[in-house]
Scaffold this active site. Structure first.
Site, PDB file in Angstrom:
ATOM      1  N   ARG A   1     -10.839  19.640  -9.424  1.00  0.00           N
ATOM      2  CA  ARG A   1     -11.478  18.511  -8.744  1.00  0.00           C
ATOM      3  C   ARG A   1     -12.612  17.948  -9.587  1.00  0.00           C
ATOM      4  O   ARG A   1     -12.759  16.722  -9.721  1.00  0.00           O
ATOM      5  CB  ARG A   1     -12.016  18.965  -7.387  1.00  0.00           C
ATOM      6  CG  ARG A   1     -12.813  17.876  -6.683  1.00  0.00           C
ATOM      7  CD  ARG A   1     -13.373  18.338  -5.364  1.00  0.00           C
ATOM      8  NE  ARG A   1     -14.114  17.263  -4.718  1.00  0.00           N
ATOM      9  CZ  ARG A   1     -14.508  17.279  -3.455  1.00  0.00           C
ATOM     10  NH1 ARG A   1     -14.249  18.334  -2.699  1.00  0.00           N
ATOM     11  NH2 ARG A   1     -15.182  16.277  -2.943  1.00  0.00           N
TER      12      ARG A   1
ATOM     13  N   ASN B   1      -4.353  16.336  -0.054  1.00  0.00           N
ATOM     14  CA  ASN B   1      -4.525  15.056  -0.736  1.00  0.00           C
ATOM     15  C   ASN B   1      -3.801  15.003  -2.081  1.00  0.00           C
ATOM     16  O   ASN B   1      -3.628  16.036  -2.723  1.00  0.00           O
ATOM     17  CB  ASN B   1      -6.016  14.786  -0.964  1.00  0.00           C
ATOM     18  CG  ASN B   1      -6.720  14.354   0.294  1.00  0.00           C
ATOM     19  OD1 ASN B   1      -6.191  13.576   1.067  1.00  0.00           O
ATOM     20  ND2 ASN B   1      -7.926  14.856   0.508  1.00  0.00           N
TER      21      ASN B   1
ATOM     22  N   CYS C   1      -5.050  12.750   8.239  1.00  0.00           N
ATOM     23  CA  CYS C   1      -6.340  12.535   7.586  1.00  0.00           C
ATOM     24  C   CYS C   1      -7.407  12.486   8.667  1.00  0.00           C
ATOM     25  O   CYS C   1      -7.125  12.111   9.808  1.00  0.00           O
ATOM     26  CB  CYS C   1      -6.308  11.232   6.787  1.00  0.00           C
ATOM     27  SG  CYS C   1      -7.850  10.840   5.923  1.00  0.00           S
TER      28      CYS C   1
ATOM     29  N   HIS D   1      -6.501   6.794   2.720  1.00  0.00           N
ATOM     30  CA  HIS D   1      -7.731   6.508   1.989  1.00  0.00           C
ATOM     31  C   HIS D   1      -7.818   5.048   1.540  1.00  0.00           C
ATOM     32  O   HIS D   1      -8.526   4.721   0.590  1.00  0.00           O
ATOM     33  CB  HIS D   1      -7.899   7.465   0.802  1.00  0.00           C
ATOM     34  CG  HIS D   1      -8.248   8.854   1.235  1.00  0.00           C
ATOM     35  ND1 HIS D   1      -8.570   9.866   0.350  1.00  0.00           N
ATOM     36  CD2 HIS D   1      -8.322   9.416   2.471  1.00  0.00           C
ATOM     37  CE1 HIS D   1      -8.830  10.978   1.022  1.00  0.00           C
ATOM     38  NE2 HIS D   1      -8.686  10.725   2.312  1.00  0.00           N
TER      39      HIS D   1
ATOM     40  N   TYR E   1     -13.641   5.006   1.524  1.00  0.00           N
ATOM     41  CA  TYR E   1     -12.895   4.932   0.263  1.00  0.00           C
ATOM     42  C   TYR E   1     -12.732   3.496  -0.234  1.00  0.00           C
ATOM     43  O   TYR E   1     -12.514   3.275  -1.422  1.00  0.00           O
ATOM     44  CB  TYR E   1     -11.529   5.605   0.415  1.00  0.00           C
ATOM     45  CG  TYR E   1     -11.655   7.097   0.629  1.00  0.00           C
ATOM     46  CD1 TYR E   1     -11.756   7.966  -0.450  1.00  0.00           C
ATOM     47  CD2 TYR E   1     -11.712   7.631   1.911  1.00  0.00           C
ATOM     48  CE1 TYR E   1     -11.891   9.330  -0.265  1.00  0.00           C
ATOM     49  CE2 TYR E   1     -11.855   8.993   2.108  1.00  0.00           C
ATOM     50  CZ  TYR E   1     -11.950   9.842   1.022  1.00  0.00           C
ATOM     51  OH  TYR E   1     -12.105  11.185   1.204  1.00  0.00           O
TER      52      TYR E   1
END
Length: 418
Positions: free
Chosen positions: A88, A143, A163, A193, A240
């Site tokens: 990440r 995700n 989500c 998102h 987002y």
């Protein structure tokens, strides 16, 4: 009901466990599955204490054996992070050198995550189909949810993507309005998102204009977009969308700064130490800083509907388009409000989407198609093409450099790139 949680060793799992302990009265067994044995033992033991503290009659078990864990499951929740926080952090940093936003689900970082995640989830899903009960549901919280759910559905799995963005808005709007969250029904539309709240119905009356009029400053601060954008749209974009509406601002603010992944890694270490304390029987306040607010409510509520226990509640889910958004193909996966039953989710009617929203949705959908192709078949050319198609990249020099950086950063997870 036997529920399997793949990725059950996550430090966030106690949030899900707490939800099942409070709300999932029909759960006879919650089995946590994770290859990280030492971490799983800590999380599993804590999860069992949470169930016991609530007096829940079900049991919590845990195993590193995926096949054993999913055998005879009625449903499986997939919450994987392939590569962990180290991957990440890479997703959040390598795009910055090319002047592009670094984020784990949006832009080049989101593509990197999709490439290493889709093959793993498909392998897990195939084993679920072999060993779980016939017709078992897969709820995907991994995700990028839209791309992963599309891969699952294309492979013939009985899957729904989930989500927590919409349920967060529902809770905030309910607080502003002074009503029970369940009374608020959102017109939630877009891609995972990449969504907007276009209405907030209470007893059939849209309260969103009132919310915008009275609370636009607070809402704008929460989603990090200028208030004038919300007023102009007459809709509330998810956080987002800030990466699209304020891309360069995010890039500049990220340069030389610690990433969200670095902070989460620190929180995880602290949480694991807390979970080792055998006197701890409830989720600590620090877990709220880990992210994923209301995830447990969303997951438990959706599963209750899928098993016919509550067919009136509305959930925001990732499902096949099938004509809901006429400007996208039927096979596209979109994120909308829906009611669900044993047959699956039924999207609520969606009013016509204006051209600015429809254009961005279509653009990102085109990228997602190419991203899935790259995840399934590999190859630098496919990675480059997906990057070039992304509205936050879209230039040869950036896409060309990012393709090499992405492949180099993810080589250990990409079999075709070794």
């Amino acid at each position: 009901m036997r529920i399997a949680v793949i990725g059950g060793g996550s430090t966030y799992t106690p949030e899900l466990v707490d939800g099942f302990a409070r709300l999932g009265t029909t759960v006879s067994e919650l089995v946590l599955i994770d290859p990280a044995a030492e971490r799983l033992d800590v999380v599993g033991a804590f999860a069992a204490r949470i169930f016991a503290a609530y007096g829940h009659q079900g049991k919590v078990t845990w195993t590193t054996d995926l096949d054993a864990g999913v055998t005879d499951a009625d449903a499986a929740v997939i919450q994987l992070r392939v590569g962990g926080q180290r991957a990440r952090i890479s997703d959040e940093t390598f795009p910055l050198a090319c002047g592009c936003v670094g984020q784990e689900t949006t832009g080049a970082g989101g593509l990197a995550k999709a490439l290493r995640t889709v093959p793993v989830v498909l392998d897990v899903a195939a084993r679920i189909r072999e060993r779980a009960k016939p017709g078992a549901w897969i709820v995907d919280f991994t995700n990028p949810v839209g791309i992963v759910t599309r891969a699952l559905l294309d492979a013939g799995h009985r899957a729904v993507g989930l989500c927590n963005v919409a349920i967060g808005f529902q809770r905030r709007f309910a607080g502003y309005l002074g009503v029970d969250p369940g009374a608020v029904v959102l017109d939630h539309v877009g891609l995972n998102h990449l969504t907007w709240e276009r209405a907030a119905f209470v007893d059939g009356v849209d309260q969103l204009p009132r919310l915008i009029d009275q609370h636009v400053a607070e809402i704008a601060g929460e989603v990090d977009v200028p208030a004038e954008i919300i007023r102009m749209l007459g809709a509330v974009p998810s956080y987002y969308l800030s990466y699209f509406y304020r891309h360069d601002k995010h890039v500049q603010e990220s340069l030389g700064q610690r990433t969200r992944g670095q902070r989460v890694a620190e929180i995880e270490a602290l949480l694991l130490d807390m979970y080792r304390d055998v006197s701890l029987t409830s989720k600590p306040a620090l877990l709220g800083e880990r992210g994923g607010a209301y995830y447990s409510e969303a997951a438990v509520g959706l599963l209750a509907s899928l098993f016919g226990l509550d067919e009136t509640s509305v959930h925001s889910v990732n499902v096949r388009n099938n004509g809901v958004l006429p400007f996208l193909p039927a096979e596209a996966v979109i994120e909308v409000s829906a009611r669900a039953g044993g047959h699956g989710p039924d999207p609520l009617p969606v009013a016509a989407v204006p051209p600015d929203l429809a254009g961005l949705i279509s653009h990102v959908y085109g990228y997602e198609e190419l991203a899935l192709d790259a995840a399934l078949r590999g190859g630098r050319d496919r990675v480059y093409r997906a990057l070039l198609a992304h509205p936050l990249i879209g230039q040869h020099d950036a896409a060309d450099a990012l393709a090499d950086k992405l492949i180099a950063a993810g080589r250990s997870h990409l079999a075709w790139a070794r």
